[in-house]
Each structure stands twice: as C-alpha cells, then as structure tokens.
Write a protein that holds these residues in place. Structure first.
Motif, mmCIF file in Angstrom:
data_model
loop_
_atom_site.group_PDB
_atom_site.id
_atom_site.type_symbol
_atom_site.label_atom_id
_atom_site.label_comp_id
_atom_site.label_asym_id
_atom_site.label_seq_id
_atom_site.Cartn_x
_atom_site.Cartn_y
_atom_site.Cartn_z
ATOM 1 N N ASN A 103 0.822 -1.222 0.000
ATOM 2 C CA ASN A 103 0.000 0.000 0.000
ATOM 3 C C ASN A 103 0.856 1.273 0.000
ATOM 4 N N LEU B 278 1.006 -0.675 -7.055
ATOM 5 C CA LEU B 278 -0.180 -0.068 -6.424
ATOM 6 C C LEU B 278 -1.353 0.126 -7.386
ATOM 7 N N GLY C 143 -2.931 2.254 -3.065
ATOM 8 C CA GLY C 143 -2.003 2.860 -2.121
ATOM 9 C C GLY C 143 -1.435 4.170 -2.622
#
Ligand SMILES: NC(=O)c1ccc[n+]([C@@H]2O[C@H](COP(=O)([O-])OP(=O)(O)OC[C@H]3O[C@@H](n4cnc5c(N)ncnc54)[C@H](OP(=O)(O)O)[C@@H]3O)[C@@H](O)[C@H]2O)c1
Length: 318
Positions: A143, A185, A214
C-alpha cells in the motif's frame, strides 16, 4: 531467428546491441542514425549493415525495430516502422505526452503489430525473483511505494535540456518511478508534485501519487546525486530494493515478525537483454502487446508524468 534494426547509435543503443548477444535466436542486422560516421562505426562494431537513410532501414528484411533516439523523435520513428509492419520496441518514455502515445498506440492497433515501451526493471531476474518470493512468503498487499533517482548532470552551459528535445527529470527519470508505483499499487488516481525548474523544464520533481491500492512518494532530479533504493510497504512487512533499483540485483524482505530474507540475483549482459528476450517471445507468439508493460501501463505512466508537469506549471510549447 528474430532480425532487429536499431534507430539511433547512442548510449542505450550500445547497451541494446551488447545485450542482444545474450538473447537466443535474435540478431542485430541493420542500424541507422542521422550521422553517417557514428552509424558506420556502430554497424562495424556489431556486425550490422549501416543504412544510409531511415527509409532503407524500413525496407530491410527485419522483424523488429528498436527506437533509441531522443524522446521527441520516438513517435515519428515508431509510427513509420509500424506502418511498414515492423514490431517496435521503443525506449522510455515512449512518447512525450499521453496524446502522442495514444496516436502511436492507435497505429499499433490498426497495423496489428507488437508495440512495447522499453521499461526494463520488471524483466530483471531479481525483480522476477522478488515477485515469486512474495507469492510464497507474502507481506500482504502493498500500500506504499517510495523511490527516487537523481543523475546530477544539469548545469550551466547545458543546452540540451528543453521540453522539445529531451524534456526534464520527469520524462527522463520519473517515468521509472511512475512505473514502480503503478506496478505495485495499480492505476493512478491523483498526482501532486513540487519541483524546481530550469531551462524551461523540471530539473527536480517530488511527487506524491495516489493509486488504486495505495500511495507512492517519489522524486527525480537532474541537479542532485540521488541514486536511490526503492521501498515497498505492506501490512505484513516491507521490501527494500537496493539502488539502483531500476537495474536491480539485491533486495531485502523484512517481515513484521523480525525475519529478513536477502535476495541476491545477478544479471548478465547489461540487463536490457531480459526485456528484449521477453519482446522476442511475444513476437514469436504473435502477440501485439506485453502483459507486463501493456499499452494500458504505458498510458498510465505518461499520464502520471503529464499530471506532474501540469502541477509544476510546465506546458509543452505549441
Ligand atoms: N532503458 C534505459 O536504461 C535507458 C537508458 C538511457 C537512455 N534511455 C532512453 O534512450 C533514448 C536515447 O538515450 P541515449 O542516452 O542513448 O541518448 P544519446 O546517447 O544521446 O543517443 C541518442 C541517439 O539518437 C540519435 N538521435 C537523437 N535525436 C534524433 C532525431 N531527432 N533523429 C534521429 N536521430 C536522433 C542521436 O544521434 P546524434 O548523435 O546525431 O544526435 C544518437 O545516435 C532516450 O529516450 C532515453 O530516455 C533508456
């Protein structure tokens, strides 16, 4: 046997030609650049034919064309090659802005030819080993990504840093960090950037990008020596890829319980050979895009760069 032609005979073309020697069933047969002397020297060194004109290269019986010229010329050379039915591996950044990339991708789709941006990190043995390791000994869903790079080659008298010729740090270097954030991400959602300008381009940019899964925090610069590592954070631990993370060889996985796993996976041939081998395999399979550096990923990478430049107030001269 995949027969390659190279456009441009500079630094990265040299690394490409060296790397190609480590790729099975692939050979450099033709090369062209706009100055005949370095083209002839490069061709002689690598056992290829020096083409007198770009058209002669397009006429050559080659399967794939590697574009290794300055960024603003990537689109025209790629489009011309694809229109002649050649597969194209185009150096990063494939285009200088999203609209230009979309024009290139439309040609790739219309001609049904393989087109891939040469974004090398995910093809390195270390990067692949890290992915495989995290499958069997996971840290949870990443994240956070933090990365950066500076090459410290900007200064008084440097005249070739302008948006029309090579762009600034975001186009040259930030495209790598943009890739890393997207790879771990997901697609970008929002971008904030601060930076320093010089010669009409960004000489340094510090970017926060928000992605599907993230947030990434990264920098790129032409006015600092900041060759960097990369950090990938997740609920169950984190990964450090040692610098230079874009030519990765070693990484450490640190688990929440204190365990650490060291990965050390050397690469051969300068490192470009792995993306070239991947491209050759796609070509043999009749694919038109890479599942790793897909057209969608290339669009996302340049979209982050475009949004970062806009945040810095940079606009391409009309
Ligand atoms: N994947 C990687 O690891 C990596 C690393 C470095 C660079 N790159 C990318 O590769 C590209 C080239 O970088 P480089 O470091 O190799 O640059 P370079 O050493 O300056 O070489 C560029 C080559 O392209 C030619 N060229 C430049 N603009 C041209 C144009 N408009 N028309 C025809 N030929 C042109 C140059 O010819 P002249 O000598 O006549 O100018 C030279 O042969 C850049 O887009 C860069 O982002 C990728």
């Amino acid at each position: 046997m995949i027969r390659w032609a190279a456009v441009g005979v500079g630094n990265i073309a040299r690394r490409f030609a060296q790397g190609l020697k480590f790729v099975d069933d692939a050979v450099l047969t033709h090369v062209w650049s706009r100055r005949s002397e370095p083209t002839a020297a490069f061709a002689a060194q690598h056992g290829a034919v020096a083409c007198e004109h770009f058209e002669a290269l397009l006429d050559a019986d080659v399967d794939a064309v590697y574009i290794a010229t300055a960024h603003p010329s990537h689109a025209a050379f790629s489009i011309a090659a694809m229109r002649r039915g050649k597969a194209v591996l185009c150096e990063k950044p494939a285009a200088i802005e999203l609209a230009e990339l979309d024009t290139m991708l439309a040609v790739a789709q219309a001609e049904r030819v393989l087109f891939m941006e040469a974004m090398k990190p995910p093809f390195y043995p270390l990067y692949r080993a890290l992915r495989a390791h995290l499958e069997i000994d996971p840290i949870g869903e990443p994240n956070f990504v933090r990365a950066g790079c500076g090459v410290s080659n900007y200064g008084p008298g440097m005249t070739d840093v302008d948006l029309e010729r090579v762009g600034g740090s975001l186009l040259d270097i930030g495209i790598y960090e943009s890739f890393l954030a997207i790879d771990w991400l997901g697609a970008p959602r929002d971008v904030q950037a601060f930076g320093r300008l010089g010669c009409g381009v960004d000489v340094f940019a510090s970017v926060n990008s928000v992605h599907e899964r993230g947030i990434a925090q990264w920098y790129c610069g032409l006015d600092l020596h900041g060759r960097g590592d990369a950090l990938i954070g997740a609920p169950g631990g984190h990964v450090t890829i040692d610098g230079p993370w874009w030519n990765p060889r070693t990484a450490t996985v640190t688990y929440k319980d204190g365990r650490t796993v060291e990965l050390d996976v050397p690469f051969e041939g300068g490192g470009l050979n792995y993306e070239v081998a991947h491209f050759c395999e796609l070509l043999r399979q009749g694919r038109t895009q890479s599942p790793v550096i897909s057209h969608a990923v290339s669009r996302q990478m340049i979209d982050v760069i475009d949004r970062s430049r806009a945040a810095l107030g940079l606009r391409r001269a009309e």
